[in-house]
Motif scaffolding. Structure first.
Motif, short mmCIF file in Angstrom:
data_model
loop_
_atom_site.label_atom_id
_atom_site.label_comp_id
_atom_site.label_asym_id
_atom_site.label_seq_id
_atom_site.Cartn_x
_atom_site.Cartn_y
_atom_site.Cartn_z
N ALA A 239 -2.79 -7.18 5.95
CA ALA A 239 -3.49 -6.78 4.96
C ALA A 239 -3.79 -5.04 4.75
O ALA A 239 -3.87 -4.33 3.61
CB ALA A 239 -5.06 -6.97 4.72
N SER A 240 -3.43 -4.37 5.90
CA SER A 240 -3.43 -2.86 5.98
C SER A 240 -2.41 -2.12 6.30
O SER A 240 -2.53 -0.85 6.46
CB SER A 240 -4.46 -2.59 7.13
OG SER A 240 -5.81 -3.06 6.91
N VAL A 241 -1.15 -2.74 6.19
CA VAL A 241 0.02 -2.13 6.51
C VAL A 241 0.86 -2.44 5.37
O VAL A 241 0.88 -3.43 4.70
CB VAL A 241 0.69 -2.38 7.72
CG1 VAL A 241 -0.43 -1.83 8.83
CG2 VAL A 241 0.86 -4.02 8.09
N MET B 10 0.77 -1.06 -0.04
CA MET B 10 -0.11 -0.18 0.03
C MET B 10 0.93 1.31 0.07
O MET B 10 0.37 2.27 -0.02
CB MET B 10 -0.86 0.05 1.13
CG MET B 10 -0.05 0.01 2.49
SD MET B 10 -1.30 0.07 4.08
CE MET B 10 -1.99 1.72 3.79
N ASN B 11 2.18 1.17 0.10
CA ASN B 11 2.84 2.32 0.16
C ASN B 11 3.55 2.73 -1.14
O ASN B 11 3.63 1.92 -1.88
CB ASN B 11 4.40 1.83 0.99
CG ASN B 11 5.25 3.12 1.18
OD1 ASN B 11 4.85 4.09 1.27
ND2 ASN B 11 6.61 2.90 1.53
N THR B 12 3.43 4.23 -1.19
CA THR B 12 3.86 4.60 -2.44
C THR B 12 5.37 4.88 -2.40
O THR B 12 6.03 5.25 -1.25
CB THR B 12 3.13 6.19 -2.65
OG1 THR B 12 1.70 5.77 -2.92
CG2 THR B 12 3.91 6.54 -3.87
N ALA B 13 6.43 4.59 -3.39
CA ALA B 13 7.51 4.79 -3.42
C ALA B 13 8.10 5.99 -2.98
O ALA B 13 7.28 7.16 -3.34
CB ALA B 13 8.08 4.49 -4.96
N ALA C 13 -6.39 2.16 9.59
CA ALA C 13 -5.22 2.66 8.87
C ALA C 13 -5.38 3.94 8.09
O ALA C 13 -4.78 4.94 7.95
CB ALA C 13 -4.65 1.67 8.00
N ASP C 14 -6.61 4.09 7.64
CA ASP C 14 -7.15 5.03 6.74
C ASP C 14 -7.39 6.33 7.57
O ASP C 14 -7.03 7.40 7.24
CB ASP C 14 -8.62 4.70 6.01
CG ASP C 14 -8.40 3.64 4.82
OD1 ASP C 14 -7.40 3.52 4.36
OD2 ASP C 14 -9.32 3.15 4.54
N THR C 15 -7.79 6.08 8.83
CA THR C 15 -7.85 7.22 9.92
C THR C 15 -6.39 7.98 10.09
O THR C 15 -6.35 9.11 10.10
CB THR C 15 -8.70 6.75 11.11
OG1 THR C 15 -9.88 6.29 10.69
CG2 THR C 15 -8.88 8.02 11.75
N LEU D 12 3.90 2.50 6.29
CA LEU D 12 3.05 2.28 7.83
C LEU D 12 3.35 0.85 8.19
O LEU D 12 3.15 -0.07 7.36
CB LEU D 12 1.64 2.23 7.35
CG LEU D 12 0.53 2.16 8.47
CD1 LEU D 12 0.74 2.95 9.83
CD2 LEU D 12 -0.93 2.07 7.99
N VAL D 13 3.80 0.69 9.57
CA VAL D 13 4.29 -0.69 10.04
C VAL D 13 3.16 -1.21 11.14
O VAL D 13 2.54 -0.50 12.05
CB VAL D 13 5.53 -0.42 10.74
CG1 VAL D 13 6.16 -1.85 11.53
CG2 VAL D 13 6.66 -0.12 9.77
#
Length: 210
Positions: free
Chosen positions: A61-63, A1-4, A139-141, A9-10
């Motif tokens: 799934a979220s990090v 989910m991370n953009t280069a 994660a979105d919050t 987010l860990v």
């Protein structure tokens, strides 16, 4: 989910507790089941998955990556087995000798090992019923600018709890068995409504698996 180019987010999967109540009850009721060492995180759920695997999958799934904090082999004979199972799930496995002193030490060790992170989602590994959707919402919050985000089900806060980088210095100071409870009193907490009883439900005894 991370953009280069952006800090990750860990997820911190807290798997270093000894689960002594579970172990004692398991030894009493299932003396012939020593294959998992009476470690509650390796005990099988109804679908056959170990408890820790269900928790790790929801968090992952979220990090961007998951660091699993486990006990040292000196503190738990099943630590190597637990680490191997979590490594197969793609977790970065970090033995935490100071975990015997309390959950706060585990969180601090995980933050130290990922000091460049944008934030952290903290989930105890004995909460296998947390849904992926609840993890996504927390994660979105955080991504929308919350300092701390916590899911709320029927007016009760649960896990995972998300911490932004603004909390890093205080997370590194954590110790003892109260986890990050002190931060929830000193920073603004954004509550995230969820329809997921799993954010409150952990495993304490073998009967909880039923």
């Amino acid at each position: 989910m991370n953009t280069a180019g952006h800090p990750p987010l860990v997820g911190l999967l807290l798997a270093a507790g000894r689960g002594s109540r579970f172990s004692a009850a398991a030894v009493e009721s299932e003396r012939d089941r020593a294959d998992w060492g009476h470690c509650k995180l390796l005990a099988q759920m109804a679908n056959g998955d170990p408890v820790c695997v269900a928790s790790a999958r929801a968090l992952a799934a979220s990090v961007d990556r998951v660091i699993a904090l486990i006990p040292s082999i000196d503190d738990a004979p099943w630590a190597d087995g637990l680490g191997a199972v979590l490594a197969i799930q793609g977790c970065i496995v970090l033995p935490c000798p100071s975990a015997r002193l309390g959950m706060g030490h585990s969180i601090a060790a995980g933050v130290m090992a990922s000091s460049a992170a944008a934030g952290w989602l903290v989930l105890p590994a004995d909460m296998p019923w947390v849904s992926i959707d609840s993890c996504h919402k927390v994660a979105d919050t955080l991504a929308m600018g919350a300092t701390i985000a916590a899911p709320v089900y029927q007016d009760r806060r649960g896990h995972p709890v998300g911490f932004s980088r603004d909390c890093r210095a205080d997370l590194l100071k954590l110790e003892g068995d109260h986890g990050a409870r002190s931060l929830l009193l000193s920073y603004p907490v954004t509550e995230v409504p969820v329809e997921d009883a799993g954010v409150l439900r952990d495993i304490d005894l073998p009967t909880d698996l039923e």
